[in-house]
Design a protein around this motif. Structure first.
Motif, PDB file in Angstrom:
ATOM      1  N   SER A   1       0.552   2.196   6.570  1.00  0.00           N
ATOM      2  CA  SER A   1      -0.345   1.060   6.340  1.00  0.00           C
ATOM      3  C   SER A   1       0.070  -0.129   7.207  1.00  0.00           C
ATOM      4  CB  SER A   1      -0.312   0.643   4.875  1.00  0.00           C
ATOM      5  OG  SER A   1       0.923   0.030   4.549  1.00  0.00           O
TER       6      SER A   1
ATOM      7  N   GLY B   1      -1.076  -1.198  -5.005  1.00  0.00           N
ATOM      8  CA  GLY B   1      -0.435  -1.085  -3.702  1.00  0.00           C
ATOM      9  C   GLY B   1       0.786  -1.962  -3.539  1.00  0.00           C
TER      10      GLY B   1
ATOM     11  N   ASP C   1       0.842  -1.201   0.000  1.00  0.00           N
ATOM     12  CA  ASP C   1       0.000   0.000   0.000  1.00  0.00           C
ATOM     13  C   ASP C   1       0.876   1.249   0.000  1.00  0.00           C
ATOM     14  OD1 ASP C   1      -2.417  -1.388  -0.026  1.00  0.00           O
ATOM     15  OD2 ASP C   1      -2.403  -1.593   2.155  1.00  0.00           O
TER      16      ASP C   1
END
Length: 204
Positions: A133, A180, A128
């Motif tokens: 994250s 991502g 990500d």
């Protein structure tokens, strides 16, 4: 770099990235960019570049195929990029058997120990495009293991994770991945330039 050199890249889908559809077996990812740079930078050298990336691979998969896909080919340089799926599977498939940091380190140590080549180890990239994250937080111990093993084995460390995080910290909205994790052309360029910069001492 030697006049005659075999350079082998091994890893997951980020390394594979279209190699099976490419007549040259390079794919369209960072390996292709590095290949094309080396071919044009050193036209008089006899360089053989091999892409052994396989989508979905974790450290356990590299362990299973190291003899066939690395050692039997007797490369002069081995570039290893692994760790993303070891973390990603913890997020998207938590019920499967996981590769946690201790096993990750044990496996990579064993593989590097048995490899008689100049080692190049790449930090796992990102999960990500968000510094905070869950995936990027879980990646931290894996990145630290790669850094530690680079020192232990006198390998060249490619600071791919660091370079991606620094890019994200700029606040830019220009994406480096398609989902991502998998690189778009800009992400592949960042990986390739990170590799080439880290390997600068070799590229003479």
């Amino acid at each position: 770099m030697k006049e005659n050199a075999r350079i082998l890249f091994i890893g997951d889908s980020i390394t594979e990235w279209g190699r099976n559809e490419d007549p040259e077996g390079m794919g369209i990812g960072y390996v292709r960019i590095i290949h094309d740079y080396l071919m044009t930078k050193f036209p008089s050298k006899q360089l053989e570049i091999i892409n052994k990336g396989i989508g979905g691979n974790r450290a356990t998969d590299l362990q299973d195929r190291w003899e066939k896909d690395v050692l039997s080919l007797n490369p002069d340089y081995v570039s290893v990029s692994i760790g993303i799926n070891d973390v990603w599977r913890q997020l998207d498939n938590p019920d499967m058997a996981q590769v946690y940091p201790e096993q990750f380190e044990e496996i990579l140590t064993g593989l590097l120990e048995k490899t008689n080549a100049q080692l190049i180890v790449m930090e796992p990239t990102v999960i990500d495009e968000d510094v905070h994250s869950e995936g990027n937080q879980k990646l931290i111990p894996y990145v630290e293991i790669v850094r530690s093993l680079a020192k232990k084995f006198d390998a060249i460390l490619v600071p791919t994770h660091q370079d991606f995080i620094e890019y994200l910290k700029t606040g830019t909205t220009y994406k480096l991945t398609t989902d991502g994790v998998h690189m778009n052309s800009a992400g592949n360029m960042l990986m390739a330039t990170s590799w080439l910069k880290a390997c600068e001492s070799l590229l003479k």
